[in-house]
Each structure stands twice: as structure tokens, then as C-alpha cells.
Enzyme design. Structure first.
Site, mmCIF file in Angstrom:
data_model
loop_
_atom_site.group_PDB
_atom_site.id
_atom_site.type_symbol
_atom_site.label_atom_id
_atom_site.label_comp_id
_atom_site.label_asym_id
_atom_site.label_seq_id
_atom_site.Cartn_x
_atom_site.Cartn_y
_atom_site.Cartn_z
ATOM 1 N N CYS A 263 -19.717 50.206 55.558
ATOM 2 C CA CYS A 263 -19.115 49.015 56.589
ATOM 3 C C CYS A 263 -17.493 48.836 56.488
ATOM 4 C CB CYS A 263 -19.974 47.760 56.788
ATOM 5 S SG CYS A 263 -21.507 47.987 57.448
ATOM 6 N N CYS B 111 -24.556 51.539 64.300
ATOM 7 C CA CYS B 111 -24.513 52.832 64.109
ATOM 8 C C CYS B 111 -25.829 53.558 64.107
ATOM 9 C CB CYS B 111 -23.530 53.084 62.593
ATOM 10 S SG CYS B 111 -21.977 52.324 62.645
ATOM 11 N N CYS C 72 -22.728 43.549 59.006
ATOM 12 C CA CYS C 72 -21.681 44.390 58.695
ATOM 13 C C CYS C 72 -20.604 43.907 57.628
ATOM 14 C CB CYS C 72 -21.251 45.269 60.037
ATOM 15 S SG CYS C 72 -20.475 44.163 61.016
#
Length: 238
Positions: free
Chosen positions: A125, A207, A233
């Protein structure tokens, strides 16, 4: 007041009050203030989830050519990329930037090993989201986020205007008082395009490598980084 509300001045700046008792629970009023105040010196970092779609529609009513940035990690769902193309057609004047990381997935694998999102999701991330957003925010004074207080424990104290210590910026959050029902009511009322994964049990979409259908609909982010002890994230952690 001539002094601008910035990261450096927020601690001494007189409070800016907005009412949550408006038709949009303060969202349009906050956005109008933000664009009147910062002009082109503000960017919306959009993930293109349903909150993002609602915010884009609200923003388009105030500034048709607003700057929107999408952190393109190269591992988003195809449905997300398809949605972005629909948004571009619906709002042709918006300045949508697909911001990519400095290194490709292949380069990342060579440096850190295959599927870094499994072995070290925080690092993944950082490389593919946090650092790129930091680059985006190196010039604008403020940025807009679709955070809602209802989303999670870590977001329950979010204000309309926030001092962002991570990115040394002002983070504007117009939707803090919106509920999940509010968001969907607005989207349906205005016939907005949205990510079809929302209809398949994905209330929060990131994602594809780290997003699953929610395991608990009382926790809309319970499908993110399942089993990793991770809920953010890193973009919104101070």
C-alpha cells in the site's frame, strides 16, 4: 480574512462552521466553500466506490473541470476501470488523472518478492498508494476524501475539515454525516453509474488482490485485507 486555511494555519484559524441540516447534510456547502477558497489548489482523490461516485456528481455541480486523481495500483478490478470510463463520458470536463506508482508490478516483485500484498500488505500500500498520493499532494493546499463517520471505528471522529498530518494538507470530507442508505438513495435518485461489484457483496472496493465480499454487513470494510489485521491502506492513518 486574508489568511488562507492551510496545514500551517489550521490550529489558529477561526472555526469554519457548516450545518449538517441541509438537503445534502452539509456536503454541497462544504464543497462550495472548498472550491471558492482553494480554487484550483484542491484535488479529489477518488477510489470510484459508491461514495466517490456521489462526490463526483456533487463536485460537478460546483466545478465542472475539477481535478480528480485515481491511484491506479495496476491491480484494481476490471469493473473499476470500466466504471471510470463511464464517468469520463458522463462528466467530460473533469480532469481525471490515473496516477501510477513509480515502479511496475514486475519491478516490485523483483525488489520485494512476488505478491507483496500477501507477505507485506502495508508495504504494498505504501508503494502503490501512499507514496503516489504524497506526490499528488505535494502542490495542492487541500484534498477531498469521501470518508464517512459510519464506515468504521477509525473514521468516527472525522470532521468536515481536517488537519492531515500524513500529507501536511487540509483534508476536506463532505460526506461525514451521510449513512450508507443516504449514499445509495442519492445514487439511485440521480441515476448514477456505479461499480457493479457493489451488487455482488462488495460495499468497499479496493485492489482485487486485497478485496473480498464483506463478511459482516455491519462492518462495510470487513472484506478488505481479510485476515491481515489491517483496516486501512494508510492514506487516512495519521
Amino acid at each position: 480574512m486574508s489568511e488562507l486555511l492551510t496545514y500551517e494555519t489550521i490550529d489558529t484559524y477561526p472555526p469554519v462552521d457548516f450545518s449538517s441540516e441541509t438537503e445534502t447534510k452539509g456536503a454541497l456547502e462544504v464543497l462550495k466553500w472548498a472550491y471558492d477558497t482553494y480554487k484550483d489548489d484542491i484535488v479529489y482523490a477518488c477510489s470510484f466506490g459508491i461514495e466517490g461516485i456521489v462526490l463526483i456528481d456533487l463536485i460537478s455541480k460546483i466545478k465542472k473541470d475539477a481535478q480528480i486523481v485515481f491511484l491506479d495500483t495496476d491491480v484494481h478490478f476490471n469493473e473499476t476501470y470500466e466504471l471510470i470510463e463511464k464517468v469520463k463520458k458522463r462528466y467530460p470536463d473533469l480532469q481525471i488523472e490515473m496516477k501510477k506508482p513509480a515502479i511496475t508490478l514486475e519491478e516490485q516483485a523483483a525488489q520485494y518478492g512476488d505478491e507483496l500484498w500477501l507477505s507485506n500488505p502495508n508495504k504494498c500500500c505504501e508503494i502503490r498508494k501512499v507514496i503516489p498520493l504524497n506526490e499528488v499532494l505535494s502542490e495542492p493546499v487541500a484534498w477531498i476524501s469521501g470518508l464517512r463517520r459510519e464506515q468504521s471505528e477509525s473514521r468516527k471522529n472525522t470532521q468536515y475539515l481536517n488537519k492531515d498530518n500524513k500529507f501536511k494538507s487540509i483534508k476536506v470530507c463532505p460526506l461525514i454525516h451521510w449513512t450508507w442508505k443516504d449514499v445509495w438513495r442519492y445514487a439511485h435518485k440521480n441515476s448514477l453509474d456505479y461499480n457493479i461489484l457493489h451488487d455482488k457483496g462488495y460495499p468497499s472496493i479496493g485492489c482485487r488482490t486485497c478485496t473480498q465480499p464483506a463478511i459482516n454487513m455491519d462492518d462495510l470494510r470487513s472484506g478488505r485485507w481479510t485476515g491481515k489485521g489491517k483496516t486501512e491502506c494508510g492514506l487516512h492513518l495519521q
